[in-house]
Design an enzyme around this catalytic site. Structure first.
Site, PDB file in Angstrom:
ATOM      1  N   ASP A 271       0.865  -1.171   0.000  1.00  5.63           N
ATOM      2  CA  ASP A 271       0.000   0.000   0.000  1.00  5.63           C
ATOM      3  C   ASP A 271       0.910   1.232   0.000  1.00  5.63           C
ATOM      4  O   ASP A 271       2.128   1.131   0.133  1.00  5.63           O
ATOM      5  CB  ASP A 271      -0.965  -0.014   1.203  1.00  5.63           C
TER       6      ASP A 271
HETATM    7  C1  BGC Z   1      -4.980   3.421   0.126  1.00  2.00           C
HETATM    8  C2  BGC Z   1      -5.170   2.406  -0.972  1.00  2.00           C
HETATM    9  C3  BGC Z   1      -5.029   3.057  -2.321  1.00  2.00           C
HETATM   10  C4  BGC Z   1      -3.686   3.741  -2.392  1.00  2.00           C
HETATM   11  C5  BGC Z   1      -3.421   4.388  -3.738  1.00  2.00           C
HETATM   12  C6  BGC Z   1      -3.737   4.239  -0.073  1.00  2.00           C
HETATM   13  O1  BGC Z   1      -3.694   5.323   0.807  1.00  2.00           O
HETATM   14  O2  BGC Z   1      -4.946   2.752   1.369  1.00  2.00           O
HETATM   15  O3  BGC Z   1      -6.437   1.806  -0.850  1.00  2.00           O
HETATM   16  O4  BGC Z   1      -5.179   2.114  -3.334  1.00  2.00           O
HETATM   17  O5  BGC Z   1      -3.617   4.734  -1.386  1.00  2.00           O
HETATM   18  O6  BGC Z   1      -4.230   5.462  -3.969  1.00  2.00           O
END
Ligand code: BGC
Length: 720
Positions: A271
């Site tokens: 993530d």
């Molecule tokens: C979130 C993810 C997301 C990623 C990219 C993160 O802060 O937890 O769900 O896909 O950002 O935008």
């Protein structure tokens, strides 16, 4: 101008520099992967593991040198083409994965995922995912960070709206449907956030979670497994520390479960900065150690932190990371890229600067999805609205276009959205005034009096209350589940005018309603219904469409009850109102306000002739339950017949009931439909702590009904 990777490959051929991987017909996928890997240096491989956010000034040289494998948040076709072209100029010409959070739409926004689960119609979720995927693919996005496969039992957790709610069967079915839908549109998918992210303590986003091994295998993991079986290209490792170890550095999760147990051969992406956050978690003392731990645990691609790009090469040279581990990670990324046909894809049409606005077909689908997602919580006969009424639309969300779409509204434009007021006015059939009364934050009562006045002058009040887009979603944990600010007090004041009040709730989670619920004429949970929300709500209020949604999450009476999922095992002291020393709260009922699976319709139903033709089943057998569903009201309707099972005696305490099958049927007034629900006995088992799946012989109960408080329908036995 349409340039294709195929043309680029042809040019390479002509120049004599062709690699075998470019010729998709010539060799097997694995041979192509190995052909490519064999030519790559360590630095080239590390480049494939590097996922960077786009910025207009991003160094083209990084791309041309093959130091980037994927990019996120680039959304303009000409910029995507520019990035891809730079990547293709690199020695191996490997195209980029272009990722974005396309969760419930790109420009046309469909209801938030949890809302679509309330439809109990996975085909619908597949269709909307396909549409969202097509809009995204048209501008060159080839990878979505969706679906979210996180079980969520605690509505304080803001991200509940991005998933499927509290039930693992719905999680499996809807995760699969979305993966299929995105794939049909040519988008690679990401199952996120592996795993247990929804278990954050107190519903506090990013906080640690603790999940017992049996519960992890029975409840949290099955939706991920279903998504992997559906062929998800990637899996995202979660932020949180689960059972004491940050998942992004946990080999037992990322390698033991994903690779060894499930034989997953796609790639794992971290993530956002979850590799970097290993420092904050206190499991790595410097960036190099964070990179090493994450890679060796099984995170193949690093989103944002840049730690892989900065440190992996030195880690390999110092002998702390075997080069084979880097090669394996690159192999997984390349396998996914080749498998999804990335090398053969045409570039998007650069003459399109923006995705096209929603056309009639997209709007019709969005409207249907929003109608089918809404859950009618209460109706004392006010709905459907008769024609010719004076309706006072009141509340901070009555006129909003933006706050009807919810978080992760990708490339939504407010001008595309239909507010509730506009939806009603377009439909006609009454007069519709609007007074805001207070905005969503509702910090002052200054506007209450004007709204009360408008209520008194009307036949009926339509209060559109709830949350803004930002109040649900990531980092949107709430300690209170009430209507934000003074909206609750405002609602009481509207009810006190004596006019019937219909409450439309716009929110990403169940909202604590308090005693006022019993004084409302009706309450409709619309969730964040999307671009066509206003039209869909008008359809439902006037009965042009019938509400048929069902709650995919138990709706608490008060925040102090959460989590209160329907599928907990019994206690040693089941609730007994005549016995103080049993399962209870001293100050609140022990049941939720509305049970999981609950949702009213505009008609009445009778379920009869329940039969279990076979009551002794082998482990290879199948449970079959038949019944007759009769529409005994005067309006057409759709109902979701739900089958729950309980194992009475087992080696461990089993849930009081668990959803095992459902069927959604449309029945005309006065008519009856036979339903037949089937569950393979192999679906009735559970996991031991080591992950072994067992189906134990013994007695089981079946409950059949239209919500999780379904009546006992009979018993059967699974033979040894
Ligand atoms: C979130 C993810 C997301 C990623 C990219 C993160 O802060 O937890 O769900 O896909 O950002 O935008």
């Amino acid at each position: 101008m349409l340039r294709t990777h195929a043309l680029a490959a042809a040019a390479l051929l002509a120049s004599g520099a062709v690699s075998s991987y470019a010729d998709s017909a010539a060799s097997s996928l694995e041979a192509r992967v190995e052909g490519l890997l064999g030519r790559m240096t360590l630095e080239d491989k590390i480049g494939q593991l590097n996922l960077v956010p786009f910025s207009p000034t991003f160094s083209r040289a990084e791309l041309e040198n093959g130091r980037v494998g994927a990019m996120l948040a680039v959304t303009k076709p000409h910029e995507i083409v520019e990035m891809q072209s730079a990547a293709r100029r690199a020695r191996h010409g490997i195209p980029l994965l272009i990722g974005l959070d396309v969760l419930h739409g790109l420009r046309t926004i469909f209801p938030v995922p949890i809302a679509e689960v309330a439809s109990f119609d996975p085909e619908l979720a597949k269709e909307t995912a396909r549409h969202a995927g097509r809009e995204a693919a048209a501008i060159g996005i080839n990878w979505t960070f969706a679906p979210m496969a996180d079980l969520a039992r605690d509505p304080r957790w803001g991200r509940m709206n991005e998933g499927f709610g509290e039930d693992p069967l719905l999680g499996r079915i809807f995760t699969r449907a979305r993966v299929d839908g995105f794939h049909e549109a040519g988008l690679a998918t990401t199952l996120k956030h592996f795993a247990g992210y929804g278990s954050a303590l107190g519903g506090r986003d990013y906080d640690m979670g603790t999940i017992a091994p049996g519960d992890l295998f029975d409840s949290y993991l099955p939706p991920f497994k279903a998504g992997i079986e559906a062929g998800s290209d990637s899996v995202m490792s979660a932020f949180l520390s689960l059972n004491g170890i940050p998942v992004s550095a946990n080999p037992a999760m990322l390698t033991g479960i994903l690779r060894d147990r499930w034989r997953y051969d796609g790639f794992v992406v971290s993530d956002w900065n979850s590799v970097g956050e290993l420092l904050e978690h206190g499991v790595a003392k410097d960036p190099a150690e964070a990179a090493r731990k994450a890679l060796l645990a099984g995170v193949d691609m690093d989103m944002y932190s840049g730690f892989y790009a900065a440190h992996l090469s030195d880690e390999v040279k110092a002998g702390r990371v075997p080069e084979a581990a880097v090669t394996e990670a690159a192999r997984r990324v390349l396998r996914s890229k080749l498998r999804m046909g990335l090398f053969e894809r045409p570039d998007p049409d650069t003459s399109r600067v923006d995705p096209a606005p929603p056309g009639p077909e997209a709007r019709e689908l969005a409207r249907r999805a929003a109608r089918d997602s809404a859950v009618l919580l209460r109706n004392d006969g006010v709905l459907p609205l008769p024609p010719g009424k004076r309706v006072a639309v009141i509340g901070g969300l009555g006129q909003s276009q933006r706050d009807l779409v919810g978080p992760h509204a990708a490339m939504f434009r407010a001008e595309d959205g239909v507010s509730v007021l506009e939806g009603l006015r377009r439909r006609g059939g009454g007069t519709f005034s609007y007074v805001q009364g207070c905005d969503v934050f509702c910090e002052s009562d200054a506007g209450f009096a004007a709204a009360e006045q408008a209520a008194r002058e009307a036949d009926l009040v339509l209060a559109v209350l709830g949350e803004t887009n930002e109040m649900s979603g990531e980092a949107a944990s709430r300690a209170r589940l009430t209507l934000p600010g003074r909206q609750g007090e405002f609602l009481d004041r509207l009810v006190a005018t004596g006019k019937p009040v219909v409450l439309v709730i716009i929110a990403g989670r169940p909202i604590e309603l308090g005693p006022v619920i019993n004084r409302l004429g009706a309450a409709l949970m619309a969730w964040f219904p999307g671009t066509e929300g206003g039209n869909a709500i008008a359809d439902l209020l006037f009965g042009d469409a019938d509400p048929a949604g069902k709650l995919p999450v138990s709706w608490p009476r008060t925040v102090g009850q959460v989590p209160i999922p329907y599928d907990l095992p019994p206690t040693g002291r089941p609730h007994d109102p005549s016995n103080h020393y049993t399962y209870r709260y001293a100050d609140e009922a022990i049941t939720p306000l509305f049970p999981f699976g609950f949702g009213k319709t505009y008609t009445e139903w009778a379920l009869s002739d329940v039969e279990l033709p076979k009551r002794r089943l082998s482990r290879e057998g199948r449970l079959e339950v038949g019944a007759t569903l009769r529409n005994i009201g005067s309006r057409p309707g759709r109902q979701v017949v739900q089958l729950y099972v309980r194992q009475l005696h087992a080696s461990r305490s089993r849930p009081g009931r668990q959803l095992k099958a459902f069927e959604k049927v449309a029945v005309a007034p006065g008519e009856a439909r036979k339903v037949a629900l089937r569950v393979p006995v192999s679906e009735l088992g559970f996991h031991l702590d080591d992950g072994t799946y067992v189906v134990e012989p013994g007695r089981y109960q079946v409950f059949l009904g239209t919500a999780s408080d379904a009546q006992l329908a009979g018993e059967f036995e699974v033979l040894p």
